[in-house]
Design an enzyme around this catalytic site. Sequence first.
Site, PDB file in Angstrom:
ATOM      1  N   HIS A 236       0.854  -1.188   0.000  1.00 11.25           N
ATOM      2  CA  HIS A 236       0.000   0.000   0.000  1.00 11.25           C
ATOM      3  C   HIS A 236       0.885   1.230   0.000  1.00 11.25           C
ATOM      4  O   HIS A 236       1.940   1.230   0.623  1.00 11.25           O
ATOM      5  CB  HIS A 236      -0.902   0.001   1.246  1.00 11.25           C
ATOM      6  CG  HIS A 236      -2.050   0.939   1.132  1.00 11.25           C
ATOM      7  ND1 HIS A 236      -1.942   2.269   1.444  1.00 11.25           N
ATOM      8  CD2 HIS A 236      -3.319   0.737   0.710  1.00 11.25           C
ATOM      9  CE1 HIS A 236      -3.107   2.835   1.231  1.00 11.25           C
ATOM     10  NE2 HIS A 236      -3.958   1.934   0.776  1.00 11.25           N
TER      11      HIS A 236
ATOM     12  N   ASP B 115      -7.940  -5.379   0.224  1.00 10.22           N
ATOM     13  CA  ASP B 115      -8.451  -6.203  -0.871  1.00 10.22           C
ATOM     14  C   ASP B 115      -8.058  -7.662  -0.789  1.00 10.22           C
ATOM     15  O   ASP B 115      -8.528  -8.481  -1.575  1.00 10.22           O
ATOM     16  CB  ASP B 115      -7.955  -5.640  -2.212  1.00 10.22           C
ATOM     17  CG  ASP B 115      -8.599  -4.314  -2.507  1.00 10.22           C
ATOM     18  OD1 ASP B 115      -9.775  -4.154  -2.154  1.00 10.22           O
ATOM     19  OD2 ASP B 115      -7.933  -3.437  -3.074  1.00 10.22           O
TER      20      ASP B 115
HETATM   21  N1  ACO Z   1       4.168  -7.584  -4.741  1.00 11.47           N
HETATM   22  C1  ACO Z   1       5.524  -7.563  -4.928  1.00 11.47           C
HETATM   23  N2  ACO Z   1       6.286  -6.455  -4.819  1.00 11.47           N
HETATM   24  C2  ACO Z   1       5.653  -5.318  -4.497  1.00 11.47           C
HETATM   25  C3  ACO Z   1       4.276  -5.250  -4.279  1.00 11.47           C
HETATM   26  C4  ACO Z   1       3.514  -6.441  -4.406  1.00 11.47           C
HETATM   27  N3  ACO Z   1       2.201  -6.450  -4.215  1.00 11.47           N
HETATM   28  N4  ACO Z   1       3.911  -3.970  -3.978  1.00 11.47           N
HETATM   29  C5  ACO Z   1       5.048  -3.250  -4.015  1.00 11.47           C
HETATM   30  N5  ACO Z   1       6.111  -4.070  -4.314  1.00 11.47           N
HETATM   31  C6  ACO Z   1       7.509  -3.667  -4.404  1.00 11.47           C
HETATM   32  C7  ACO Z   1       7.784  -2.911  -5.711  1.00 11.47           C
HETATM   33  O1  ACO Z   1       8.219  -3.790  -6.726  1.00 11.47           O
HETATM   34  C8  ACO Z   1       8.845  -1.940  -5.290  1.00 11.47           C
HETATM   35  O2  ACO Z   1      10.086  -2.612  -5.257  1.00 11.47           O
HETATM   36  P1  ACO Z   1      11.455  -1.814  -5.598  1.00 11.47           P
HETATM   37  O3  ACO Z   1      11.587  -0.771  -4.539  1.00 11.47           O
HETATM   38  O4  ACO Z   1      12.493  -2.874  -5.520  1.00 11.47           O
HETATM   39  O5  ACO Z   1      11.261  -1.250  -6.967  1.00 11.47           O
HETATM   40  C9  ACO Z   1       8.488  -1.587  -3.840  1.00 11.47           C
HETATM   41  O6  ACO Z   1       7.742  -2.721  -3.343  1.00 11.47           O
HETATM   42  C10 ACO Z   1       7.647  -0.338  -3.705  1.00 11.47           C
HETATM   43  O7  ACO Z   1       6.554  -0.445  -4.609  1.00 11.47           O
HETATM   44  P2  ACO Z   1       5.888   0.796  -5.364  1.00 11.47           P
HETATM   45  O8  ACO Z   1       5.101   0.298  -6.516  1.00 11.47           O
HETATM   46  O9  ACO Z   1       6.934   1.834  -5.610  1.00 11.47           O
HETATM   47  O10 ACO Z   1       4.943   1.328  -4.211  1.00 11.47           O
HETATM   48  P3  ACO Z   1       3.683   2.235  -4.414  1.00 11.47           P
HETATM   49  O11 ACO Z   1       3.461   2.870  -3.107  1.00 11.47           O
HETATM   50  O12 ACO Z   1       3.837   3.118  -5.601  1.00 11.47           O
HETATM   51  O13 ACO Z   1       2.530   1.166  -4.767  1.00 11.47           O
HETATM   52  C11 ACO Z   1       0.700  -0.287  -4.640  1.00 11.47           C
HETATM   53  C12 ACO Z   1       1.535   0.781  -3.907  1.00 11.47           C
HETATM   54  C13 ACO Z   1       0.271   0.221  -6.017  1.00 11.47           C
HETATM   55  C14 ACO Z   1      -0.577  -0.558  -3.839  1.00 11.47           C
HETATM   56  C15 ACO Z   1       1.531  -1.584  -4.779  1.00 11.47           C
HETATM   57  O14 ACO Z   1       1.915  -2.068  -3.491  1.00 11.47           O
HETATM   58  C16 ACO Z   1       0.815  -2.663  -5.572  1.00 11.47           C
HETATM   59  O15 ACO Z   1       0.858  -2.656  -6.793  1.00 11.47           O
HETATM   60  N6  ACO Z   1       0.118  -3.639  -4.857  1.00 11.47           N
HETATM   61  C17 ACO Z   1      -0.652  -4.637  -5.538  1.00 11.47           C
HETATM   62  C18 ACO Z   1      -1.992  -4.051  -5.976  1.00 11.47           C
HETATM   63  C19 ACO Z   1      -2.927  -3.828  -4.823  1.00 11.47           C
HETATM   64  O16 ACO Z   1      -3.124  -4.689  -3.962  1.00 11.47           O
HETATM   65  N7  ACO Z   1      -3.550  -2.642  -4.809  1.00 11.47           N
HETATM   66  C20 ACO Z   1      -4.555  -2.276  -3.800  1.00 11.47           C
HETATM   67  C21 ACO Z   1      -4.112  -1.112  -2.982  1.00 11.47           C
HETATM   68  S1  ACO Z   1      -5.298  -0.798  -1.712  1.00 11.47           S
HETATM   69  C22 ACO Z   1      -6.576  -0.003  -2.478  1.00 11.47           C
HETATM   70  O17 ACO Z   1      -6.442   0.653  -3.464  1.00 11.47           O
HETATM   71  C23 ACO Z   1      -7.885  -0.151  -1.871  1.00 11.47           C
END
Ligand code: ACO
Length: 428
Positions: free
Chosen positions: A305, A362
């Site tokens: 998140h 979720d």
């Molecule tokens: N699985 C594996 N790796 C992940 C995940 C994941 N679910 N989420 C983040 N990471 C990793 C990224 O690859 C990144 O790694 P790096 O630093 O080596 O490049 C690091 O963690 C940070 O991730 P970002 O994408 O930069 O974080 P951001 O804050 O932009 O993204 C997000 C947050 C979009 C929710 C992300 O965690 C994600 O895509 N999760 C899966 C989708 C999801 O469950 N979304 C629901 C969110 S809650 C809602 O909207 C109600």
Amino acid sequence: MTKTVNLTTTGGDYAYPLLEGSVGPDVIDIRKLYGQTGQFTYDPGFTSTASCQSAITYIDGDEGVLLHRGYPIDQLAEQSTFMEVAYLLLHGDLPKQKELDEFTYTISRHTMLHEQLATFYRGFRRDAHPMAIMCGVVGALSAFYHDSTDITDPQQRLVASHRLIAKMPTIAAMAYKYSIGQPFLYPDNSLSYTGNFLRMTFGVPAEPYEVNPIIENAMRRIFILHADHEQNASTSTVRLAGSSGANPFACIAAGIACLWGPAHGGANEAALNMLREIGNVKRIPEYIARAKDKNDPFRLMGFGHRVYKNYDPRAKVMQATAEEVLKELNLSDPVLDVARELEQIALHDDYFVEKKLYPNVDFYSGIILNAIGFPTEMFTALFALARTVGWVAQWNEMISDPEQKIGRPRQLYVGATQREYVPVAARG
Ligand code: ACO
């Protein structure tokens, strides 16, 4: 005395006010920055930017805290009704009994849709995604309810808010009925907000429908857990659309469009699809390895998140609800075993620990919705239904804020500098 933050640039020294909220990080007020320095800030994804001031929802992502108007989400999910939470978000305080009765009555008086909207549904293909229908129908409300589109009139704004909250269950249920070829059901205002929605979704005109109190309670919790979440992508979309003076129905349609994406509201659908694809606890290591592989775009859906770097407090309630619903309905779902095991493995894996990736709201919601009988395509539509309360509260707050201007970010331009036009015949 006002605290300031000093900034030294090549052009000189400047001081910017530091604004203090009631709780949470202070913010540096840089509104005069461009005028004074000729420079912008650069913050793609708004990771360090407060776009507004708000008194609705507070999140402490490090501690896993979520408060609506000061009340912890777990207390609201356990003790309040969705109507109470809606009133709280809109008006700032929990309603007294008389206020709650009046509010509930008002909402119930707006649950029906203009009859002509049923014809509008028939323009969609039967296999249309419910979110596509929701975007279209909610946007179209502005063509039907002209008497609540003057955003300068607080009374019209309130009526539009009531209409949106009241009509969303009808709109979502009709999207579902249309997709399965069953007749639309009119609302039954003798039922609770969630009970009425369940009946419009799963009932048929030929038979009486009895609301199962366990399912009704699970839906109540799911709606409360999704009601608002500060300045997330869809809420910011609603505010940005509203900042131009667009009517409330158009603004909420914009929010629905943004919520649809798999990185936001679409994650509940994606999370259940992923758990089904994994299918068996034995395959979890394979998927954990894929999630960690930099060359693989796969992510664990329902994990991570932008704000929570701790367990999402909503996920805790959701997990307990999933266990409860499956137990009460006497269902066993192998997907719940996969989810439990996946969570445990991820919570102890260095990659997820270091990046502070925890289950979000979720991760478990899809399991509950599936057990209740909703097809996966409906999951995000339910999220939109519940989030409408937060969207209208945030939209009203924005319109009433005298400091709010049209949202107009700037950019770091990296394209071509000025050049002369060359006629096509002369281009080499
Ligand atoms: N699985 C594996 N790796 C992940 C995940 C994941 N679910 N989420 C983040 N990471 C990793 C990224 O690859 C990144 O790694 P790096 O630093 O080596 O490049 C690091 O963690 C940070 O991730 P970002 O994408 O930069 O974080 P951001 O804050 O932009 O993204 C997000 C947050 C979009 C929710 C992300 O965690 C994600 O895509 N999760 C899966 C989708 C999801 O469950 N979304 C629901 C969110 S809650 C809602 O909207 C109600």
